[in-house]
Design a protein around this motif. Structure first.
Motif, PDB file in Angstrom:
ATOM      1  N   ARG A  75       0.829  -1.203   0.000  1.00  0.00           N
ATOM      2  CA  ARG A  75       0.000   0.000   0.000  1.00  0.00           C
ATOM      3  C   ARG A  75       0.864   1.254   0.000  1.00  0.00           C
ATOM      4  NH1 ARG A  75      -5.322   1.346   1.112  1.00  0.00           N
ATOM      5  NH2 ARG A  75      -5.832  -0.821   1.480  1.00  0.00           N
ATOM      6  N   ALA A  83       3.952   1.506  -1.092  1.00  0.00           N
ATOM      7  CA  ALA A  83       4.620   1.574  -2.391  1.00  0.00           C
ATOM      8  C   ALA A  83       3.675   2.065  -3.479  1.00  0.00           C
ATOM      9  CB  ALA A  83       5.184   0.204  -2.759  1.00  0.00           C
ATOM     10  N   SER A  84       2.427   1.623  -3.426  1.00  0.00           N
ATOM     11  CA  SER A  84       1.472   2.080  -4.444  1.00  0.00           C
ATOM     12  C   SER A  84       1.185   3.565  -4.295  1.00  0.00           C
ATOM     13  CB  SER A  84       0.189   1.262  -4.384  1.00  0.00           C
ATOM     14  OG  SER A  84      -0.449   1.427  -3.136  1.00  0.00           O
ATOM     15  N   TYR A  85       1.109   4.066  -3.073  1.00  0.00           N
ATOM     16  CA  TYR A  85       0.933   5.508  -2.880  1.00  0.00           C
ATOM     17  C   TYR A  85       2.158   6.271  -3.392  1.00  0.00           C
ATOM     18  CZ  TYR A  85      -3.155   4.697   0.058  1.00  0.00           C
ATOM     19  OH  TYR A  85      -4.386   4.329   0.523  1.00  0.00           O
ATOM     20  N   GLY A  86       3.340   5.731  -3.167  1.00  0.00           N
ATOM     21  CA  GLY A  86       4.559   6.368  -3.671  1.00  0.00           C
ATOM     22  C   GLY A  86       4.605   6.405  -5.187  1.00  0.00           C
ATOM     23  N   VAL A  87       4.210   5.303  -5.822  1.00  0.00           N
ATOM     24  CA  VAL A  87       4.181   5.268  -7.287  1.00  0.00           C
ATOM     25  C   VAL A  87       3.156   6.254  -7.826  1.00  0.00           C
ATOM     26  CG1 VAL A  87       3.556   3.806  -9.255  1.00  0.00           C
ATOM     27  CG2 VAL A  87       5.069   2.921  -7.487  1.00  0.00           C
ATOM     28  N   LEU A  88       1.994   6.322  -7.193  1.00  0.00           N
ATOM     29  CA  LEU A  88       0.975   7.274  -7.625  1.00  0.00           C
ATOM     30  C   LEU A  88       1.439   8.719  -7.436  1.00  0.00           C
ATOM     31  CD1 LEU A  88      -2.308   5.579  -6.395  1.00  0.00           C
ATOM     32  CD2 LEU A  88      -1.606   5.982  -8.759  1.00  0.00           C
ATOM     33  N   VAL A  96       4.579   9.803  -7.603  1.00  0.00           N
ATOM     34  CA  VAL A  96       5.551  10.068  -8.666  1.00  0.00           C
ATOM     35  C   VAL A  96       4.838  10.236 -10.011  1.00  0.00           C
ATOM     36  CG1 VAL A  96       7.499   9.080  -9.944  1.00  0.00           C
ATOM     37  CG2 VAL A  96       7.468   8.994  -7.456  1.00  0.00           C
ATOM     38  N   LEU A  97       3.847   9.385 -10.286  1.00  0.00           N
ATOM     39  CA  LEU A  97       3.081   9.530 -11.531  1.00  0.00           C
ATOM     40  C   LEU A  97       2.347  10.870 -11.583  1.00  0.00           C
ATOM     41  CD1 LEU A  97       1.583   5.976 -12.059  1.00  0.00           C
ATOM     42  CD2 LEU A  97       3.259   7.147 -13.492  1.00  0.00           C
ATOM     43  N   GLY A 106      -6.292   6.173  -9.972  1.00  0.00           N
ATOM     44  CA  GLY A 106      -5.792   5.909  -8.623  1.00  0.00           C
ATOM     45  C   GLY A 106      -6.897   5.469  -7.689  1.00  0.00           C
ATOM     46  N   PRO A 135      -1.784  10.882  -6.141  1.00  0.00           N
ATOM     47  CA  PRO A 135      -1.325  11.520  -7.378  1.00  0.00           C
ATOM     48  C   PRO A 135      -1.641  13.019  -7.426  1.00  0.00           C
ATOM     49  CG  PRO A 135      -3.216  10.124  -7.832  1.00  0.00           C
ATOM     50  CD  PRO A 135      -2.814   9.882  -6.422  1.00  0.00           C
TER      51      PRO A 135
END
Length: 119
Positions: free
Chosen positions: A16, A18-23, A25-26, A60, A73
């Motif tokens: 969770r 990591a997914s927030y971090g990727v979002l 950055v996106l 997201g 994001p």
């Protein structure tokens, strides 16, 4: 709603976070690309930039399954756009004072709020 309570009451695990971090950055990437496109191809670039931001914010929400999926994001988008609006000591800036720039700023914020608050 996830079993066992709201999404905010769920324990944070690595996936969770990591997914927030990727979002995040996106969101920063979409904000930077949108800042360049909206000024280059007005008015089509403005529409493309806002649709790209809306797609990321709504995506997201769908991927994460909660409204926090739009907040991550949107935060990245806002950080990138605010950093790009600040002028440098040399006097350079990316956003010009025009209707397109203000429409991108206000429209992106409005799209982020809509995606984060609508069910």
């Amino acid at each position: 709603m996830p079993p066992g309570g709201s999404a905010l009451a769920q324990p944070l695990n690595f996936a969770r976070i990591a997914s927030y971090g990727v979002l995040f950055v996106l969101g920063a990437v979409v904000g930077t690309a949108g800042a360049l496109v909206q000024g280059g191809w007005f008015p089509g670039g403005l529409l493309l930039a806002l649709l790209g931001a809306a797609g990321l914010f709504h995506g997201g929400v769908r991927v994460i399954g909660s409204r926090a999926g739009a907040v991550a994001p949107a935060a990245g988008w806002l950080v990138a756009v605010m950093l790009l609006t600040a002028s440098r000591p040399e006097g350079d800036f990316l956003f010009g004072a025009g209707i397109g720039s203000y429409a991108f700023l206000l429209g992106g914020m409005a799209v982020a709020v809509m995606c984060a608050t609508l069910g």
